[in-house]
Enzyme design. Structure first.
Site, PDB file in Angstrom:
ATOM      1  N   GLU A  94     -37.336  15.761  21.249  1.00  0.00           N
ATOM      2  CA  GLU A  94     -38.515  15.214  21.942  1.00  0.00           C
ATOM      3  C   GLU A  94     -38.766  13.738  21.618  1.00  0.00           C
ATOM      4  OE1 GLU A  94     -43.300  15.817  22.307  1.00  0.00           O
ATOM      5  OE2 GLU A  94     -42.218  16.697  20.646  1.00  0.00           O
ATOM      6  N   ASP A  95     -38.628  13.388  20.328  1.00  0.00           N
ATOM      7  CA  ASP A  95     -39.071  12.046  19.906  1.00  0.00           C
ATOM      8  C   ASP A  95     -37.960  11.010  19.796  1.00  0.00           C
ATOM      9  OD1 ASP A  95     -41.568  13.047  19.824  1.00  0.00           O
ATOM     10  OD2 ASP A  95     -41.670  13.306  17.654  1.00  0.00           O
ATOM     11  N   ASP A 103     -44.670  23.939  11.704  1.00  0.00           N
ATOM     12  CA  ASP A 103     -44.954  22.614  12.286  1.00  0.00           C
ATOM     13  C   ASP A 103     -46.465  22.443  12.459  1.00  0.00           C
ATOM     14  OD1 ASP A 103     -44.710  20.202  13.827  1.00  0.00           O
ATOM     15  OD2 ASP A 103     -44.760  21.382  15.666  1.00  0.00           O
ATOM     16  N   HIS A 149     -42.561  14.537   7.845  1.00  0.00           N
ATOM     17  CA  HIS A 149     -43.131  15.706   8.536  1.00  0.00           C
ATOM     18  C   HIS A 149     -42.130  16.864   8.622  1.00  0.00           C
ATOM     19  CE1 HIS A 149     -45.035  18.282  11.468  1.00  0.00           C
ATOM     20  NE2 HIS A 149     -44.106  18.007  12.371  1.00  0.00           N
ATOM     21  N   ASP A 200     -72.523  39.481  -1.794  1.00  0.00           N
ATOM     22  CA  ASP A 200     -72.892  40.558  -2.719  1.00  0.00           C
ATOM     23  C   ASP A 200     -71.791  41.602  -2.855  1.00  0.00           C
ATOM     24  OD1 ASP A 200     -75.235  39.620  -3.565  1.00  0.00           O
ATOM     25  OD2 ASP A 200     -76.528  40.822  -2.278  1.00  0.00           O
ATOM     26  N   HIS A 252     -36.699  19.683  14.365  1.00  0.00           N
ATOM     27  CA  HIS A 252     -37.509  20.199  15.482  1.00  0.00           C
ATOM     28  C   HIS A 252     -38.096  19.121  16.406  1.00  0.00           C
ATOM     29  CE1 HIS A 252     -40.973  19.568  12.713  1.00  0.00           C
ATOM     30  NE2 HIS A 252     -41.657  19.417  13.821  1.00  0.00           N
TER      31      HIS A 252
END
Length: 704
Positions: A76-77, A139, A48, A259, A72
Site C-alpha cells: 500500500e505505502d 496492526d 510500526h 463491591d 503488511h
C-alpha cells in the site's frame, strides 16, 4: 525501543533458526521499502511493522504471520507490487500481505462505505487464510497504542471503528487480552475525561480493598491445600470499559460494581476444576442461579471455564472462575494460543480454531447474500455481539445463537432452506410464536411447509445477521419475480393497444431497445416496468418505433385486470381501501410498484390524467384474498358493545382487524371498525347484519 535483534532473541525460544532468519529478512526488506518514510510521531516508519510483529510474537504466532506483519504496509505505502513480494518470499506470504493491505484509495460516497468495502475485502482474505485477521488485529492494536499524535476527530473515528468492529472480532476469536486492551484504548480515545475519572476511582478503591482481597485469596488457597488440590489463586481486575458499560447499561453506581471481588483459580486438569468447585461451595455459600458451566458447553469463541458467585465473609460477593492452564492460555490468546499451522495440513482444526473457521465461513455467506457493503457490515456487527443463548435441536445438538434470537434465527442457523420454508415452531414441545425470544436450555423444533416463503415481518424481530441477510435476499428474489410478472402484463396490455404482443416482436428490435436502456436481459426491463421505474406504454411505443400510439392510454377500453395474487409489487391504498367490486385506478410509484386507489379517491385526483403515472384497472373475475375496509358505526351506548359487534361481524364470515370507540355524548357511541372482507357483496352482507342490531343508528364506509 524494540529492535530486530531483541525480537529475534524472543523468537528463538519457539521458532527454529531458519524461521527466525526469514523474519529478519522480511524486516530488512520492509526497512528498505519504507526508507525515508516517517510516522506522524516522527519515528522511522519501519518501527510500526516491527511493533506489530512483537505483538504477534507475544502470542507465539508462526514465522509466516510475523513476516506478513513486517511487510503488511509494503504493497500500500511503497511502489512494490504483490508479484515482487511473491518472487522474494513465496505466494503464501504475498497472499497474506495482500489480505492485510488496506484497499487502494477508491472514491466512495461516504467514509462509512469505504470502511465497509475495506472490511469486505478483509473478510474475503480471512476466508482464504485466517491469519490475515490476526495480523490485521496486531496492526490495529499498535495504531491504537499510538493514537495520541492524531487530531481529535480522527482519534474518535478510529476508536469508534475499533470498539464496533475490531474489539468484537478479537472477542469472537477468543483473544481476551487483546479485546480488553482494544476496549480500554478505544474508551480512552472516545471519552478521555470519563476514562480518567474511572481510572482514578479504581486506583483509589484498590488501595482500600487490598487487605480484604488478600484475606479472601488466603482463605481460597488454604481451602485448596486442605482438600489436597494444587491450584493458583489470582485476583481479577475489571477493565475500565466494562465498568463504564455496567454503570451505563445497568444504571449501577461505581461502588456497587466495585463491591464484587473477582478471583481466578487455575488448575492442571478438567477433573480438578469440578473438585475445586465443590470445595469453594463448601467454603462459602453460592448465590442461587449464578453458576455457569462453560467447560461442558463452551462459548461460541471457544472460551471454557466454570463461573460461580459466592457470599464471602460479611456477605461480600465473590465471583470465581475455575479453569485449567490450557483454558487460561486459550482465554488470553484465543485462536492464536495453539496455532495449527505448526501441525500437518491434513489435521482437522478443532476447538476455537474450528469455531473461528465456522464464523469466517458464515461471514463469507453473509457477504455473498448482502445487497451492498453497508448492509453487510450492519449484519456483521449484529453477529459480533458476544452474548449467546444455547438451545437444543430435537436430536440434542447444541446451537449457539446471539442473545434475543427467535425461532426464525434458529431455523436459519440450522439451514437456509429450513429458514426459508419455516411456518411455525415448537419450544419445549409447545407451539409458540415465531417471534418469541429463545432462552438458554430450550429445545426448539421448526415446522416447515413446501412452497412457504419468508415473511417481510420477520425482519422486525430476527437478531442474527445470517437470518436477516437471507430473508432480505429471498424477499428481493420474490419481489423481482413478482415485478417481472406484473411488468410483463403491463407491457403486453400497452402493446395490445397498439395491435401487438411481446411474442410478435422481432428479437433484433428487442435487443436494440435493451441496448438503448443499457439493460442486459428482458427480465430487467420487465422488472423496471413492474416496479414503476419505466412506463409500459412508453416502452411499447419504443419497441414498435411508432408514433401512432394513443396520446393517453387511459382512453383504453381494456383495463388491466387485478387478481389479488400479485404480492409485494401491488399495494392497496390505505387512504381509500379499495375492495373487489369498487371502480379502481392504478398509480405507478417508482420503486414500490403499483398502488391501487378508488376511482374517486381525492389523493390522486390531480394525477388522474397523467398517463405517466395512472393506469385504468379492473378486478378479475377470480380475484382472491381478504381486503380491509373501514366502517363508522353510530349506535346507542350499551354494555358489551364491542363483543356484540365482533360476534355479528364473525357471524357474517368477516374479521375485525382494528377497533376504536368514542362517546359522542352519554347516550350515543361512535365505533370505528377495520373489517377484512372478500368483496363488495361480502361487505354488503356484513353491513346488513350490523344494521339488524338493536340501537344501530347509522353505518358509513370511511373513504378518503
Amino acid at each position: 525501543m524494540a529492535s530486530i535483534d531483541n525480537l529475534a532473541e524472543r523468537l528463538s525460544s519457539y521458532l527454529n533458526k531458519d524461521q527466525v532468519n526469514l523474519v529478519r529478512r522480511a524486516y530488512y526488506y520492509a526497512e528498505q521499502a519504507h526508507d525515508g518514510q516517517q510516522r506522524r510521531s516522527g519515528e522511522p516508519y519501519v518501527t510500526h511493522p516491527l511493533a506489530v510483529a512483537n505483538i504477534l510474537a507475544d502470542m507465539h504466532m508462526d514465522h509466516q504471520s510475523l513476516m506478513a506483519a513486517m511487510l503488511h504496509d509494503v504493497i500500500e505505502d511503497t511502489g512494490i507490487a504483490k508479484e515482487a513480494l511473491a518472487t522474494q518470499f513465496g505466494n503464501s506470504i504475498a497472499e497474506l500481505v495482500d489480505g492485510v493491505s488496506k484497499l487502494n484509495q477508491m472514491n466512495f460516497e461516504t467514509k462509512a462505505e469505504a470502511q465497509a468495502e475495506n472490511f469486505q475485502k478483509m473478510a474475503m482474505a480471512m476466508a482464504r487464510d485466517i491469519r490475515v485477521i490476526l495480523v490485521k488485529l496486531g496492526d490495529r492494536l499498535h495504531n491504537m497504542r499510538t493514537l495520541e499524535v492524531l487530531s481529535g476527530e480522527k482519534r474518535r473515528r478510529i476508536a469508534k471503528e475499533t470498539l464496533e468492529i475490531y474489539a468484537p472480532i478479537a472477542n469472537r476469536l477468543g483473544m481476551h487480552s487483546m479485546f480488553v486492551e482494544f476496549e480500554d484504548l478505544g474508551f480512552k480515545a472516545m471519552f478521555p475525561m470519563r476514562s480518567e475519572r474511572i481510572h482514578a476511582a479504581v486506583k483509589r478503591v484498590r488501595g482500600n480493598r487490598k487487605e480484604l482481597v488478600n484475606k479472601i485469596e488466603e482463605s481460597l488457597t488454604h481451602c485448596l491445600a486442605r482438600e489436597g488440590m494444587e491450584g493458583q489463586v489470582v485476583g481479577r481486575e475489571k477493565h475500565l470499559y466494562s465498568i463504564y458499560q455496567k454503570m451505563r447499561g445497568k444504571r449501577r453506581a461505581f461502588n456497587e460494581i466495585m463491591d464484587v471481588y473477582g478471583f481466578r483459580i487455575i488448575v492442571d486438569k478438567v477433573d480438578t476444576c469440578y473438585r475445586v468447585l465443590g470445595a469453594v461451595h463448601n467454603l462459602y455459600k453460592p448465590f442461587p442461579g449464578r453458576f455457569k458451566d462453560y467447560i461442558a458447553i463452551p462459548k461460541a469463541n471457544g472460551y471454557q471455564s466454570l463461573h460461580t458467585t459466592l457470599f464471602g465473609a460479611h456477605g461480600v460477593p465473590i465471583e470465581i472462575q475455575i479453569r485449567t492452564r490450557e483454558m487460561e492460555e486459550l482465554a488470553k490468546h484465543g485462536i492464536a494460543a495453539h496455532w495449527l499451522y505448526k501441525s500437518s495440513e491434513e489435521e482437522q482444526p478443532k476447538g476455537s480454531h474450528a469455531r473461528a473457521r465456522q464464523w469466517v465461513k458464515g461471514i463469507l455467506e453473509l457477504q455473498q447474500r448482502a445487497g451492498n457493503s453497508l448492509e453487510f457490515i450492519e449484519n456483521v456487527k449484529i453477529d459480533l455481539f458476544p452474548d449467546e443463548v444455547y438451545v437444543f435441536t430435537p436430536k440434542g445438538r447444541i446451537m449457539e445463537l446471539p442473545k434475543g434470537s427467535t425461532a426464525v434465527d434458529f431455523a436459519y442457523a440450522v439451514h437456509t432452506d429450513v429458514g426459508n420454508s419455516c411456518i411455525a415452531c415448537r419450544i419445549n414441545r409447545r407451539l409458540a410464536p415465531l417471534s418469541e425470544p429463545l432462552q438458554s436450555g430450550e429445545t426448539v423444533e421448526i415446522v416447515t411447509a413446501p412452497g412457504a416463503r419468508p415473511n417481510p415481518a420477520w425482519l422486525n424481530f430476527v437478531v442474527s445477521g445470517k437470518a436477516r441477510t437471507h430473508i432480505r435476499h429471498s424477499l428481493k428474489l420474490q419481489r423481482r419475480s413478482e415485478s417481472v410478472a406484473l411488468g410483463e402484463r403491463l407491457l403486453n396490455k400497452a402493446l395490445a393497444e397498439l395491435d401487438s404482443h411481446l411474442d410478435k416482436l422481432p428479437a433484433g428490435r428487442l435487443k436494440l431497445v435493451m441496448g438503448e436502456y443499457k439493460l442486459a436481459e428482458l427480465d430487467d426491463l420487465l422488472e423496471d416496468i413492474g416496479m414503476g421505474n419505466r412506463m409500459a406504454y412508453v416502452v411499447a411505443r419504443r419497441l414498435l418505433a411508432t408514433s401512432t400510439a394513443p396520446d393517453n392510454p387511459l382512453t383504453s377500453e381494456t383495463p388491466l385486470a387485478i387478481r389479488g395474487t400479485e404480492g409485494l409489487v401491488l399495494n392497496y391504498a390505505k387512504c381509500c381501501t379499495p375492495i373487489p367490486g369498487d371502480p379502481i385506478i392504478g398509480y405507478l410509484s417508482a420503486g414500490k410498484g403499483m398502488v391501487v386507489h378508488l376511482d374517486s379517491c381525492k389523493n390522486i385526483s390531480e394525477l388522474r390524467n397523467n398517463p405517466d403515472k395512472c393506469i385504468p384497472l379492473s378486478w378479475a373475475k377470480d380475484v382472491v384474498g381478504e381486503f380491509n375496509v373501514e366502517l363508522r358505526v353510530e349506535l346507542e351506548h350499551q354494555r358489551g358493545l364491542i363483543a356484540l359487534l365482533a360476534a355479528t361481524v364473525n357471524g357474517a364470515d368477516g374479521n375485525i382487524e382494528k377497533v376504536s370507540m368514542d362517546e359522542r355524548d352519554g347516550r350515543i357511541s361512535v365505533v370505528q371498525l377495520v373489517v377484512s372482507v372478500h368483496d363488495r357483496v361480502h361487505l354488503a352482507r356484513v353491513i346488513k347484519r350490523l344494521r339488524a342490531l338493536k340501537g344501530v343508528l347509522r353505518i358509513t364506509r370511511v373513504r378518503a
